[in-house]
Design a protein around this motif. Structure first.
Motif, short mmCIF file in Angstrom:
data_model
loop_
_atom_site.label_atom_id
_atom_site.label_comp_id
_atom_site.label_asym_id
_atom_site.label_seq_id
_atom_site.Cartn_x
_atom_site.Cartn_y
_atom_site.Cartn_z
N PRO A 208 6.19 21.71 -0.44
CA PRO A 208 6.83 20.68 -1.39
C PRO A 208 8.18 20.42 -0.89
O PRO A 208 8.69 19.46 -0.91
CB PRO A 208 6.84 21.67 -2.75
CG PRO A 208 5.77 22.49 -2.57
CD PRO A 208 5.77 22.84 -1.06
N SER B 61 9.55 16.83 -0.02
CA SER B 61 10.78 16.09 -0.74
C SER B 61 11.93 15.83 0.06
O SER B 61 13.03 15.06 -0.45
CB SER B 61 11.14 16.90 -2.06
OG SER B 61 11.79 18.09 -1.30
N GLY C 263 -0.52 14.06 -7.36
CA GLY C 263 0.02 14.29 -8.49
C GLY C 263 1.36 14.82 -8.47
O GLY C 263 2.34 14.27 -8.10
N CYS C 264 1.79 16.20 -8.56
CA CYS C 264 3.20 16.57 -8.65
C CYS C 264 3.50 16.92 -7.06
O CYS C 264 4.64 17.02 -6.83
CB CYS C 264 3.18 18.06 -9.36
SG CYS C 264 2.36 19.45 -8.58
N GLN C 265 2.63 17.06 -6.32
CA GLN C 265 2.90 17.37 -4.92
C GLN C 265 3.89 18.72 -4.66
O GLN C 265 4.66 18.73 -3.87
CB GLN C 265 3.37 16.07 -4.22
CG GLN C 265 2.33 15.07 -4.22
CD GLN C 265 2.80 13.77 -3.51
OE1 GLN C 265 2.79 13.98 -2.16
NE2 GLN C 265 3.24 12.64 -4.19
N GLN C 266 3.33 19.52 -5.61
CA GLN C 266 4.14 20.90 -5.42
C GLN C 266 3.10 21.85 -5.60
O GLN C 266 3.60 23.22 -5.76
CB GLN C 266 5.32 20.80 -6.54
CG GLN C 266 6.62 19.73 -6.40
CD GLN C 266 7.58 20.02 -7.42
OE1 GLN C 266 7.58 21.12 -8.19
NE2 GLN C 266 8.17 18.83 -7.73
N CYS D 79 -0.34 21.00 -10.33
CA CYS D 79 -1.05 20.45 -11.07
C CYS D 79 -2.57 20.24 -10.99
O CYS D 79 -3.39 20.20 -11.78
CB CYS D 79 -0.56 18.90 -11.24
SG CYS D 79 -0.99 17.89 -9.81
N CYS E 199 -6.86 14.03 -13.39
CA CYS E 199 -7.04 15.48 -13.11
C CYS E 199 -8.58 15.79 -12.79
O CYS E 199 -8.77 16.77 -12.19
CB CYS E 199 -6.65 16.43 -14.23
SG CYS E 199 -7.78 16.30 -15.93
N TYR F 281 -3.91 20.81 -14.53
CA TYR F 281 -3.15 20.21 -15.63
C TYR F 281 -4.04 18.98 -16.05
O TYR F 281 -4.30 18.32 -15.40
CB TYR F 281 -1.84 20.04 -15.42
CG TYR F 281 -1.00 21.34 -15.80
CD1 TYR F 281 -1.65 22.63 -15.62
CD2 TYR F 281 0.36 21.27 -15.86
CE1 TYR F 281 -0.61 23.76 -15.75
CE2 TYR F 281 1.08 22.34 -15.93
CZ TYR F 281 0.74 23.61 -15.92
OH TYR F 281 1.62 24.84 -16.10
N ARG G 178 -3.02 16.44 -18.75
CA ARG G 178 -2.23 15.91 -19.56
C ARG G 178 -2.50 15.06 -20.84
O ARG G 178 -1.81 14.88 -21.72
CB ARG G 178 -1.02 15.23 -18.84
CG ARG G 178 -0.17 15.82 -17.76
CD ARG G 178 0.73 16.75 -18.48
NE ARG G 178 -0.05 18.11 -19.01
CZ ARG G 178 0.51 19.25 -19.33
NH1 ARG G 178 1.85 19.18 -19.50
NH2 ARG G 178 -0.23 20.38 -19.68
#
Lengths: 258, 175
Positions: A35, A39, B36-39, B42, B99, B131, B133
């Motif tokens: 991440p 970013s 989605g969140c790309q972290q 999610c 999702c 997740y 939503r």
């Protein structure tokens, strides 16, 4: 500019390519760095990817359990490691992230912008684990609390060592947010061996900390002499100060035979 | 680098640190894994890497060089849904559907691992990083449990057109 990507095929090659670590960004499981990369918060000059370096696996070597730095956290959940480490591995993120995330990455991770990291640190300190690392001046092996409190920036973690009889009894207690990443608000781990206690706390500051005051007095309140909790997005420092003595009490009460 | 995606082997030309997610979506045109969140938080980008569910947004493609990847496209087809897909349809387990690809991949892997009926707490554990939503979790969990018991229901009335595309007409601009 695209980073130069290095993919060593052995532990020796990894240590050689790492050198003194200058300009190198080490990718273990990638769960924290990807991440950051996506970013644009990090722009590595040279990326060292360790997936093919043979540093993954848990083996028993005489009286010592040797856990390769690239061993996934998932392998600690039901692997041949002390219960105290397994229980905290179970609480790391979720099933899928644990497949990628590694024990080496866990102890090398700096705090995030929103939360502390390195939730396995308390268990590793309590178990008297040692870190074998390469870097400037060659290989060295040191107690995990010394590794964590020292300058980790020029070290490449190769292996974690834990004595098979590291704990006759151990106890754990903690609080975390229910969330996919579920970083700890506070983790307490306690191990007893030959009548001696080892007490450690993780999640309340930049690294896990060994709590020598509590070890000496067995008074839970003394934990606040050992650690200085921080404010972050998962909890306030004040909340951490309030719950830490309670968690230490709980872990002491739970000391059970392994 | 090479990847076998849903049985088809491809040479990969994206840079080695590219997330597997973007290799699948942008280079190989396999778009069921969602960005989605790309972290990693999610779960909608989850794919199977050699059978194990992994977050494709957290996986540098170089780290899975030579691996076999399965996405939703490789699980079933409109006329031949997999048990998990059929159960999702039957139990109304999708609302907006964003999702759903990740949920189905994680559920498929869970049922493969267990090799039989799964309990509610096992589903919650396996889907813990996914997740929704629309917050439709109850029906999703019910669907996974039903699929694990082989209760896939009757999906004969699935609205599929001759061309194999869902018979949904879009009017006006999607924006």
């Amino acid at each position: 500019m695209a980073p130069q990507v290095l993919i060593p095929q052995s532990a020796d090659e990894a240590a050689t390519l790492y050198g003194d670590g200058e300009g190198i960004t080490v990718f273990a499981g990638g769960t924290i760095l990807m991440p950051e990369l996506a970013s644009g918060r990090i722009r590595p000059e040279r990326a060292l990817l360790l997936h093919a370096s043979g540093l993954s696996g848990i083996r028993s070597d005489g009286g010592v359990i040797r856990i390769g730095a690239m061993t996934p956290v998932a392998a600690l959940v039901d692997g041949p490691v002390p219960w105290l480490l397994s229980i905290y591995a179970t609480h790391v993120a979720d099933y899928e992230v644990r497949q990628s995330a590694t024990i080496g990455g866990n102890i090398c991770a700096p705090p995030g912008r929103e939360s502390q990291r390195g939730d396995l640190g308390a268990a590793l300190i309590a178990l008297g684990a040692r870190v074998r690392s390469a870097g400037k001046g060659g290989e060295r092996t040191e107690a995990v609390e010394d590794f964590l409190s020292g300058d980790r920036s020029g070290r490449l973690v190769l292996e974690i060592e834990i004595d098979v009889d590291a704990a006759r009894k151990s106890g754990a207690s903690g609080k975390r947010r229910k969330h996919a990443h579920s970083y700890a608000i506070a983790n307490v781990a306690i191990a007893e061996r030959d009548g001696e206690l080892r007490v450690a706390v993780a999640g309340v500051g930049p690294t896990a900390v060994r709590c020598r005051s509590v070890e000496a007095s067995r008074d839970p309140q003394d934990v606040l002499e050992d650690v200085d909790p921080v404010d972050d997005a998962v909890a306030t420092a004040e909340y951490r100060r309030q719950i830490l003595p309670l968690l230490v009490r709980e872990a002491l009460d739970r000391l059970e035979t392994e | 680098m090479r990847l076998t995606v849903n049985g088809i082997e491809s040479e990969i030309s994206s840079p080695p640190l590219t997330p597997l997610l973007h290799v699948l979506r942008d280079e190989l045109d396999v778009t069921s894994p969602k960005a989605g969140c790309q972290q990693g938080g999610c779960g909608t980008c989850t794919v199977l890497v050699d059978g194990e569910p992994r977050r494709s947004c957290l996986t540098p493609v170089a780290a899975v060089d030579g691996a076999s990847i399965t996405t939703l496209e490789g699980v079933g087809e409109p006329e031949r849904l997999s048990p998990v897909q059929a159960a999702f349809y039957e139990k109304y387990a999708a609302q907006c559907g964003f999702c759903t690809p990740g949920m189905i991949m994680a559920a498929t892997a869970l049922i493969d691992r267990k090799g039989g009926p799964v309990e509610r707490d096992e589903v919650l554990e396996a889907l813990g990083g996914h997740y929704c939503r629309c917050t439709g979790y109850v029906k999703i969990v019910d669907a996974v449990m039903a699929a694990s018991r082989g209760e896939v229901g009757d999906v004969q009335d699935l609205p599929v057109s001759e061309a194999g595309e869902p018979s949904v007409e879009v009017h006006g601009s999607p924006a």
